[in-house]
Design an enzyme around this catalytic site. Structure first.
Site, PDB file in Angstrom:
ATOM      1  CD  GLU A  49     -24.146  12.240  -6.843  1.00  0.00           C
ATOM      2  OE1 GLU A  49     -24.629  12.711  -7.891  1.00  0.00           O
ATOM      3  OE2 GLU A  49     -24.516  12.605  -5.714  1.00  0.00           O
ATOM      4  CG  ASP A  94     -27.812  27.817  -6.427  1.00  0.00           C
ATOM      5  OD1 ASP A  94     -28.093  26.679  -6.856  1.00  0.00           O
ATOM      6  OD2 ASP A  94     -26.870  28.494  -6.872  1.00  0.00           O
ATOM      7  CD  GLU A 131     -26.542  14.998 -10.909  1.00  0.00           C
ATOM      8  OE1 GLU A 131     -26.002  15.171  -9.794  1.00  0.00           O
ATOM      9  OE2 GLU A 131     -27.613  15.554 -11.232  1.00  0.00           O
ATOM     10  N   GLY A 165     -22.562  16.780  -1.704  1.00  0.00           N
ATOM     11  CA  GLY A 165     -22.074  15.436  -1.413  1.00  0.00           C
ATOM     12  C   GLY A 165     -21.458  14.854  -2.675  1.00  0.00           C
ATOM     13  N   GLY A 166     -22.219  14.984  -3.756  1.00  0.00           N
ATOM     14  CA  GLY A 166     -21.729  14.524  -5.036  1.00  0.00           C
ATOM     15  C   GLY A 166     -22.430  15.295  -6.124  1.00  0.00           C
ATOM     16  CG  HIS A 191     -28.189  11.815 -10.634  1.00  0.00           C
ATOM     17  ND1 HIS A 191     -29.435  12.340 -10.876  1.00  0.00           N
ATOM     18  CD2 HIS A 191     -27.833  12.274  -9.415  1.00  0.00           C
ATOM     19  CE1 HIS A 191     -29.809  13.088  -9.838  1.00  0.00           C
ATOM     20  NE2 HIS A 191     -28.861  13.056  -8.931  1.00  0.00           N
TER      21      HIS A 191
HETATM   22 ZN   LIG Z   1     -28.934  13.845  -7.035  1.00  0.00          ZN
END
Ligand SMILES: [Zn+2]
Length: 590
Positions: free
Chosen positions: A287, A366, A262, A259-260, A290
């Protein structure tokens, strides 16, 4: 401590690289970054130094007087990559390594023009979290080994390079190329190294913010993210000064797997946030948070990932509340509850992977990525807040951010600081159960609910008894309420019910990706064929992990949809990021 990070060859008994100078050229034809890095050590040194690498070709290592330094590139391991062992002569304080990345570098994605919005130029972006910085540059790829850097990135003209760093302008470059210079003066964990190259343009949206995107998307992105300055002001009022000077955004092509991300000074974002109505900007708030929790105070390794993500989700909801009131925060807790429940169900609530403090030696971070460090972590901090009261907890969090700024810490260091600042609080909420035991503890807080929230979940609950919301109710819902309603519907549904939903809720015309995907999972789980073209189209276009998992998962739950899922994956997977490809392949193999 020596090697305390299970995902790195970094040995803290050895000298530490404090600063990197990078000169790299991006070659889209061979899909390589090539050039050199100069590592400055924290002291004049000699003897063995181990660096992390993955897939890198190392041409030579030498000192600043051009004397060759002997090195051994060890065999590739399945998770950690290759150890680059250097034998430094006494008195070495800096080394230079000539190297090139692999076309399959796990931290890079090279896109064809067809995979971009403009379809005319290629695109390149990095994603170094969790342990992929080593596929871009030889380094001590552990969050404890913080470093500063300067970089010069040469790219084919007319493309633009950006990095998560301060821009130092454009330099003279050879014909047909452009060279962009950058500097990161604050010490960052290596996973925050980030770059992107493409047909990029920017638009200022505030005194310390601009939005970068492909030329054709930049206006829409600037509209969507116009409120960055008010977010910054709200966050600073809660957590203290923003320490990274600028808060710029970069909207990536749709294959971006998260999604994002940081990345400091330049947050990377999925274009699925461009809903047109600013209804998905909570990801940007996340973000931004963060900047304090994660980038300023960083987890010492992936085993303490909850310190980054749990604290950030907690902080995100405090910022949302400051900006939009308690209702917005309540909605955010509520719409994210299913992702926590699903992750618990996926691992099993007795699994050690559902602890906050995990043990990940021999585990690829991951592969165990989930909502647990995010949502369980945030609930742990919330229960502490309820225990000691908001004023005391806010003061504690501010003290925590001050005390550990620009350092990387463990769960144990957090607990020690908590006990010193708020004696007895940890015991009162049974912190050890939260941190070291699986599942959700008995002290899990009951989250506050509002009348609106209750009305939406009650409407969904009455579905089974045949009740349907009328048009007036539906049109009064915010996008988040619509999402909440869909989340709480039973599934599978009959085809008649799916058709009713699609029509009454006007689901085909929705641009909010969260609503689209929730609807698609209902339709997929219900084997509702009229939705297939839209589902297939979405999966061809978007490579965000958060959406791929439930969508492919729902398709695979029905025998009849399985061939469709496999066919879509076959054509879509070349466009997915490597992490996404591996994750979906595992779902299809199950
Ligand atoms: Zn995060």
């Amino acid at each position: 401590m020596a090697r305390s990070d299970p995902h790195s060859f970094f040995d803290d008994a050895q000298p530490r690289a404090r600063h990197l100078d990078l000169e790299l050229q991006a070659d889209f034809a061979t899909r390589r970054l090539a050039g050199f890095v100069r590592c400055n050590f924290d002291r004049s040194t000699g003897g063995r130094v181990d660096l992390d690498t993955r897939g890198l070709s190392i041409a030579s290592v030498h000192d600043v007087h051009d004397e060759a330094i002997p090195f051994t590139l060890h065999a590739e391991g399945p998770i950690l990559g290759q150890r680059l062992e250097l034998a430094l002569p006494p008195g070495t304080d800096a080394i230079l390594i000539d190297f090139a990345t692999s076309p399959n570098a796990s931290g890079l994605q090279w896109l064809e023009p067809a995979q971009t919005d403009g379809r005319r130029h290629p695109f390149l972006f990095s994603q170094c979290q969790a342990i992929h910085a080593r596929s871009l540059v030889p380094c001590q790829d552990s969050p404890r080994a913080r470093l500063t850097y300067r970089a010069a990135l040469t790219v084919p003209a007319p493309l633009v390079a950006v990095m998560a760093a301060a821009s130092r302008g454009e330099r003279a470059a050879a014909a047909g190329t452009r060279t962009f210079a950058f500097e990161m003066p604050q010490p960052i964990p290596p996973y925050l190294l980030a770059l992107a190259v493409g047909d990029l343009a920017s638009h200022d949206v505030g005194p310390r913010s601009r939005v970068w995107a492909e030329v054709g998307l930049v206006e829409a992105a600037a509209h969507e993210f116009a409120e960055l300055e008010s977010m910054l002001v709200a966050a600073e009022s809660l957590f203290g000064p923003y320490e990274w000077e600028r808060f710029d955004l970069l909207v990536l092509p749709p294959s971006f797997p998260y999604g994002g991300m940081e990345n400091p000074r330049l947050t990377f974002l999925t274009p699925t946030l461009l809903a047109g109505d600013r209804s998905l900007v909570d990801v940007v708030v996340h973000e931004l948070a963060h900047a304090w929790t994660g980038n300023l105070v960083t987890n010492a390794s992936q085993e303490h990932f909850w310190l980054n993500e749990g604290a950030t989700v907690w902080a995100e909801r405090r910022i949302l509340e400051a900006l939009h009131g308690p209702e917005a925060a309540m909605m955010s807790w509520a719409v994210n509850q299913p992702s926590l429940d699903n992750a618990m169900a996926r691992f099993g609530s007795a699994s050690p992977l559902t602890r906050l403090r995990t043990e990940l030696r021999g585990v690829d971070p991951d592969e165990v990525f989930s909502s647990i460090p995010y949502e369980k972590g945030a609930r742990f901090l919330h229960v502490l807040e309820l225990e000691v009261g908001r004023a005391r907890f806010d003061a504690f969090m501010r003290a925590y951010m001050r005390r550990f700024r620009f350092t990387s810490i463990t769960t144990e260091e957090f607990v020690e600081f908590l006990e010193a600042e708020l004696p007895g609080a940890a015991a009162a909420v049974q912190a050890n159960r939260w941190l070291y035991e699986p599942g959700m503890p008995a002290t899990t807080p009951t989250l506050k609910r509002s009348a609106r929230l209750d009305a939406v979940t009650a409407a969904a609950a009455s579905w089974k008894s045949g009740r349907r919301p009328d048009a007036a109710t539906v049109s009064a819902w915010s996008p988040t309420e619509m999402l909440l309603y869909l989340q709480h519907l039973p599934r599978p549904l009959s085809h008649e019910d799916c058709a009713w939903l699609a029509q009454q809720l006007e689901l085909d015309g929705r641009r909010n990706a969260e609503i689209q995907v929730e609807w698609f999972t209902i339709a997929a789980r219900s084997d509702y064929e009229p939705a297939r073209p839209a589902i297939g189209g979405f999966l061809q276009r978007v490579g965000r992990l958060k959406y791929l998992r439930p969508l492919y998962g729902a398709l695979m739950q029905s025998q009849r949809s399985q061939p469709f899922a496999r066919k879509v994956f076959e054509t879509a997977s070349p466009g997915y990021h490597g992490t996404a490809r591996r994750m979906v392949a595992a779902i299809l193999d199950r």
